[in-house]
Design a protein around this motif. Structure first.
Motif, PDB file in Angstrom:
ATOM      1  N   ARG A 179      38.717  43.096  26.105  1.00 40.36           N
ATOM      2  CA  ARG A 179      39.470  43.309  27.469  1.00 40.36           C
ATOM      3  C   ARG A 179      40.727  43.228  27.240  1.00 40.36           C
ATOM      4  N   GLN A 191      37.699  46.027  32.292  1.00 43.60           N
ATOM      5  CA  GLN A 191      36.890  44.943  32.589  1.00 43.60           C
ATOM      6  C   GLN A 191      35.748  45.722  33.177  1.00 43.60           C
ATOM      7  N   ASN A 200      35.931  53.038  40.130  1.00 48.20           N
ATOM      8  CA  ASN A 200      36.978  53.463  41.050  1.00 48.20           C
ATOM      9  C   ASN A 200      37.893  54.325  40.105  1.00 48.20           C
ATOM     10  N   ALA A 472      49.386  31.771  37.258  1.00 49.25           N
ATOM     11  CA  ALA A 472      48.343  31.003  36.591  1.00 49.25           C
ATOM     12  C   ALA A 472      47.864  31.344  35.205  1.00 49.25           C
ATOM     13  N   GLN A 475      46.264  35.152  33.959  1.00 46.08           N
ATOM     14  CA  GLN A 475      46.620  35.937  34.886  1.00 46.08           C
ATOM     15  C   GLN A 475      47.895  36.948  34.486  1.00 46.08           C
TER      16      GLN A 475
ATOM     17  N   PRO B 126      34.128  35.983  30.715  1.00 42.08           N
ATOM     18  CA  PRO B 126      35.200  35.971  29.986  1.00 42.08           C
ATOM     19  C   PRO B 126      36.146  37.023  30.628  1.00 42.08           C
ATOM     20  N   GLY B 127      37.430  36.559  30.453  1.00 42.93           N
ATOM     21  CA  GLY B 127      38.587  37.263  31.085  1.00 42.93           C
ATOM     22  C   GLY B 127      38.706  37.523  32.430  1.00 42.93           C
ATOM     23  N   ALA B 128      37.881  37.259  33.386  1.00 37.16           N
ATOM     24  CA  ALA B 128      37.771  37.355  34.858  1.00 37.16           C
ATOM     25  C   ALA B 128      38.066  36.189  35.545  1.00 37.16           C
ATOM     26  N   SER B 129      38.740  35.910  36.586  1.00 36.78           N
ATOM     27  CA  SER B 129      38.704  34.758  37.489  1.00 36.78           C
ATOM     28  C   SER B 129      38.677  35.241  38.928  1.00 36.78           C
ATOM     29  N   THR B 164      45.575  27.540  39.396  1.00 38.08           N
ATOM     30  CA  THR B 164      44.356  28.460  38.916  1.00 38.08           C
ATOM     31  C   THR B 164      43.573  28.817  39.834  1.00 38.08           C
ATOM     32  N   ALA B 167      43.651  32.318  41.573  1.00 40.52           N
ATOM     33  CA  ALA B 167      43.315  33.599  40.630  1.00 40.52           C
ATOM     34  C   ALA B 167      44.447  34.656  41.109  1.00 40.52           C
ATOM     35  N   PHE B 168      43.985  35.867  41.295  1.00 40.46           N
ATOM     36  CA  PHE B 168      44.917  37.029  41.494  1.00 40.46           C
ATOM     37  C   PHE B 168      45.423  37.028  42.952  1.00 40.46           C
ATOM     38  N   LEU B 169      45.146  36.291  43.852  1.00 35.43           N
ATOM     39  CA  LEU B 169      45.864  35.892  45.256  1.00 35.43           C
ATOM     40  C   LEU B 169      47.008  35.254  44.930  1.00 35.43           C
ATOM     41  N   ARG B 404      41.957  48.047  41.716  1.00 41.31           N
ATOM     42  CA  ARG B 404      40.331  47.811  41.768  1.00 41.31           C
ATOM     43  C   ARG B 404      40.093  47.286  43.136  1.00 41.31           C
TER      44      ARG B 404
END
Lengths: 573, 421
Positions: A179, A191, A200, A472, A475, B126-129, B164, B167-169, B404
């Motif tokens: 990734r 991902q 998408n 974070a 990120q 892995p790699g996503a949160s 943490t 996440a993306f927020l 996304r």
């Protein structure tokens, strides 16, 4: 503030001469022009009247200092630059900053944050990794070579523990590596294409993910009893087959492959010859033919334009505040660059200059685009002034590291530390200071020594800024969101409150010794905001101090705090 | 008044612009009007996190007098037919406010992964949160201009922010951890600055900011300056973090232990308008001496929790507050040779109360020894859907992150309809 008229014409002549003198002549048409001029022409064509005025000297100095050395200048440095009548002072400044040891430090931070995204130290320590990066930029190691070193390191060799952090602190996990190689080096977040073609994004295929994954599918992490990753090992066999979760019956197989490039031709290894070190308990398996070893060379071979395109876009974003492709890891047909021709030019030219980061940043710093004011021209629409239009310089929130170092500079902590360090290191023997004066090489050596010593003393101060202003872990770290606890930290917290207390020659100490409010205002504004105050601002400072004779030191601290907490300080503008 | 209104409109426009510019927006998330409605409704959440994995057998799903049941008996509750462990005498009297979910099967026996799963409703990859429940609440339920943090976590240990959870927020929606119930850092004026000096320096800062904004105002500069105003308001409200300001009688009712004090602080915060409060009670990871440990620990829980539920109900707050009691997993029915119970995710229980959920029922059941779910099995993802629905959010809406679309809750699951009111 008076805006010097006509300087831009002079600088242009100077810059053109500068570029040509360096012999950066291309082949045809505009190719004879230096890259910075070709960049500007692509942006400016048809945009007359909507472009912001050139940035004033003060704005340029602050911006270049923050972008290239990660901090603001001292008051005296600002004074000298503003008072320098030379029409060539901007290109001269850029040269000076690029040659400074602080440039290597700044690039260390930029690439550390870009590649590790503030992941905590788990298996590898940050220190050798950061030292590896700083050293690479101090020696002008080309970007492609840097990436090769990072991707080759597997942690086994203690001498290369530094670059191995990239792999080790991703848990040696093949999916996490797939990734991030795609995101960071190819500009594609695949991902969502792991289990099926991206829902998408038409351009992102499951085959892309799996082709990259095949470079890592035979690799695995060796851990110690505490779960720390010691090294990355690899088996000699294992193939990648995959099927979309929506069409489970249709199986595919792939060898290692970068995006739509050809699958790797792989050698046949004779039976019994598969390993240089056979896998066994406490033995790190080393195959005769390693899939993972193929990636660094393939990725940087020149056959993968996405590699150059991604880093060109990221370096552009570092200087201009926003990538031509934004966000930088969503490069695809449905999210085209704001200036496709420009990105194509940067992609080509960065590869042509052999991935020389310093040379590339020099060209960006010399553009009129970079040197525009952040004030939109009067009457310009919001759309015409949006960052992606490149008509007005973007307001960039300082990174946590820039905040910390800019504050240490503004409050005088950096200067006093420099004084101590120079005394300790250079006054040991009277010959040392003379040494630096002999030639540029020796001076660079001494500067480097001093920068390292200052950094060692002050780096602990950066941590609370990272914890308050950083994103974070894991990120994307671009941008940054304003939060209440950041404001509380700046308003009431340490270390800032301590730095604003008067002591010796620090900022508030110097200010408290100045009786003349006008002189005080000038020193204050130059130290914190890198510019001279206007008449109104001088009056405002005088008004603030009026009637505060009894607690003048307090008043000076409050004044300095207000500037430190202001929007003008918080943003690189 | 006009000024305030136009400023608000201005900020609204800017916020939309920022969303587009940063590639982060909410494609078809609740319409602005609906979102405003939610905020007006003042939905809140309280999560009691029993860290380490509390035993369902010593709490919500006792199996007395079986080989797995352990030494404790079960008792009647205020709802006929529902019995809980005798370690919960006070909570038992409030069962008519609670709903038990006894068929939880989350298939995840690792602390870290179980923590992630129960907080996000998704398996950790892995790699996503993904954002925690508390960050979602802070983002979608908390009033935008409120100076109070949207997501407050009262911990037995350290405080601060890690960032943490969101996440993306983004960090604005991350948890503010109040270590051992202490107020957040930097909420008092530095000793060297008096009240007048503080006012003077902020006045000057405002003047500088106004001048800068005359030519260079963006959503980001506006957000930055507004955080200082919020910081000043928060400093004024600092007392809401101080549970010792509550009547002594209340402090006694909640108990003299940390968990009791933390529950009282939770009440104070919810009353003051904090949207999401989590109280962690530590540590239920009882691989040995499970029974003596639960005797002590569940006793603390019973006192603090029951008093809090009682008060929320009496003060009319329970109607708009969803309460969830959960862990990373339950504990094994089998008792090991150290009188302990180990990690067990295949048949355990959580408890719900308040906003949007039924009251006085038990959903799902396990077999006689508690080794298997026999009816009404639910997983972590379906529970996550349930929490969101219970506070009026649509779990099937999407976040749009960098181009996304990501469904707020796991698309493969849906809410547990039987427990929703």
């Amino acid at each position: 503030m008076p805006r010097p008229r006509g300087w831009s014409r002079w600088v242009l002549v100077g810059l053109a001469a500068f570029g040509l003198a360096k012999g950066r002549a291309g082949a045809q048409d505009t190719g004879a022009l230096p890259l910075h001029e070709r960049i500007d022409r692509l942006i400016e064509v048809g945009r007359e009247g909507t472009l912001a005025a050139p940035a004033v000297d003060a704005e340029f100095l602050r911006r270049a200092r923050l972008d290239l050395t990660g901090m603001i200048p001292e008051a005296d440095e600002a004074r000298a630059f503003l008072d320098d009548p030379s029409p060539y002072k901007r290109p001269k400044l850029v040269e000076r900053l690029l040659a400074a040891p602080e440039f290597a430090r700044r690039m260390e931070v930029v690439f550390d944050v870009m590649l590790m995204e503030r992941r905590p130290d788990k298996s590898a320590s940050s220190e050798p990794w950061q030292e590896f990066l700083r050293d690479a930029f101090a020696r002008d190691v080309p970007y492609d070579e840097l990436v090769r070193q990072v991707l080759r390191a597997d942690g086994a060799d203690p001498a290369h523990r530094g670059p191995a952090r990239f792999v080790l602190d991703r848990e040696g996990n093949p999916d996490a590596l797939t990734r991030d190689v795609a995101r960071l080096f190819l500009g594609r977040d695949l991902q969502c294409a792991q289990c099926h073609d991206h829902p998408n994004v038409d351009d992102y295929k499951q085959a892309h993910y799996q082709g990259l994954f095949a470079f890592f599918n035979r690799s695995y992490a060796i851990q110690d009893a505490q779960g720390r990753i010691l090294a990355f090992a690899e088996k000699a066999d294992g193939d990648v087959t995959f099927a979309s979760v929506f069409k489970k019956k249709v199986k595919h197989a792939t060898r290692p492959r970068i995006l739509d490039g050809p699958e790797l031709a792989e050698p046949t290894v004779a039976k019994g010859q598969e390993y240089r070190a056979y896998p066994a308990d406490k033995v790190r398996a080393i195959p005769t033919y390693s899939r993972r070893d193929q990636l660094p060379a393939r990725l940087t071979s020149g056959d993968v334009p996405e590699f150059s395109r991604t880093i060109a876009n990221r370096l552009w974003a570092m200087m201009m505040g926003r990538g031509l492709v934004h966000p930088p890891d969503m490069d695809h047909g449905g999210n085209p660059p704001s200036h496709p021709e420009l990105l194509a030019l940067l992609t080509r030219e960065f590869a042509a200059m052999k991935f020389d980061v310093k040379a590339f940043l020099r060209e960006l710093a010399l553009t009129r685009t970079y040197q525009r004011s952040s004030e939109p021209p009067p009457g310009a629409s919001a759309e015409a002034s949006a960052p992606e239009a490149l008509a007005v310089a973007a307001l960039k929130p300082m990174s946590p590291e820039q905040m910390a170092w800019a504050l240490m500079q503004a409050t005088g902590l950096l200067a006093s530390t420099r004084k101590t360090v120079e005394h300790e290191r250079l006054d040991v023997d009277p010959k040392f200071r003379a040494l630096a004066a002999i030639d540029a090489k020796r001076k660079a050596f001494v500067d480097d020594l001093v920068e390292r010593a200052i950094y060692e003393r002050l780096k602990g101060n950066v941590r609370p800024f990272v914890s308050h202003f950083g994103g974070a872990p894991g990120q994307t770290q671009d941008g940054g969101q304003a939060t209440v606890d950041q404001a509380l930290f700046v308003a009431n917290g340490q270390p800032i409150q301590g730095w604003l207390g008067p002591s010796g020659g620090n900022l508030t100490g110097r200010l408290a010794a100045l009786n003349d409010a006008s002189a005080l205002a000038e020193e204050l504004y130059l130290a914190v905001l890198t510019r001279r105050p206007t008449a109104d601002e001088k009056a405002e400072v005088a008004g603030f101090l009026a009637g505060r004779d009894k607690d003048r030191a307090q008043a000076v601290g409050e004044l300095a705090w207000a500037l430190v907490a202001s929007t003008e300080f918080r943003f690189n503008h | 008044m006009d000024h305030v209104a136009s400023r608000r409109r201005f900020l609204g426009g800017l916020a939309a612009g920022l969303g587009a510019a940063s590639g982060f927006g909410f494609s078809r998330f609740v319409t602005p009007a609906a979102a405003e409605q939610l905020r007006r409704d003042g939905k809140r959440m309280l999560v009691v996190w029993l860290a380490g994995g509390a035993s369902q057998l010593e709490t919500w799903d006792p199996k007395p007098k079986t080989e797995t049941g352990g030494p404790f008996l079960s008792i009647e509750t205020s709802v006929p037919g529902i019995r809980v462990s005798e370690l919960l005498p006070r909570t038992a009297r409030l069962m008519h406010h609670l709903t038990l979910v006894r068929g939880v099967n989350t298939k995840e026996n690792d602390h870290g992964k179980g923590h992630y799963l129960m907080h996000t409703g998704r398996a950790q990859g892995p790699g996503a949160s993904h954002p925690h429940l508390g960050s979602l609440a802070a983002k979608f339920l908390a009033p935008e201009a409120c100076p109070l943090p949207g997501y407050v976590h009262i911990t037995p240990g350290g405080g601060g922010r890690s960032g943490t959870e969101a996440a993306f927020l983004g960090p604005k929606y991350a948890a503010l951890h109040l270590g051992n119930g202490r107020p957040p850092a930097n909420t008092t004026r530095p000793g060297s600055i008096n009240l007048a000096g503080d006012a003077a320096r902020h006045d000057l800062r405002r003047r500088l900011d106004d001048r800068f904004a005359q030519r260079r105002r963006t959503a980001e500069t506006e957000a930055y300056t507004s955080t200082y105003e919020q910081a000043l308001q928060l400093m004024e409200k600092r007392e809401i973090f101080d549970a010792t300001k509550e009547p002594v009688r209340d402090q006694e009712r909640y108990g003299s232990h940390d968990f009791g004090r933390h529950c009282l602080l939770a009440r104070r915060l919810l009353e003051a308008g904090v949207t999401f409060v989590q109280v962690s009670h530590s540590n239920y990871d009882t691989h040995n001496e499970n029974f003596s440990f639960h005797l002590e620990q569940v006793g603390e829980f019973d006192q603090g929790f029951s008093t809090l539920i009682d008060d929320l109900a009496a003060r009319g707050l329970l109607r708009d507050t969803l309460v969830v009691v959960m862990s990373e997993f339950g504990r094994t029915p089998q008792i090991n040779y150290l009188y302990g119970r180990d990690h067990w995710a295949s048949a355990w229980s959580i408890a719900l109360a308040g906003s949007g959920v039924k009251a006085g029922m038990a959903h799902g059941r396990t077999n006689a020894k508690g080794t298997e779910v026999t009816d009404g099995q639910v997983n972590a993802a379906s529970l996550f859907h349930t929490y969101l629905k219970a506070v009026g959010l649509d779990p099937r809406d999407d976040y749009e992150v960098d181009g996304r679309a990501i469904q707020i809750a796991d698309p493969a699951a849906s809410a547990v309809a039987e427990v929703l009111a």
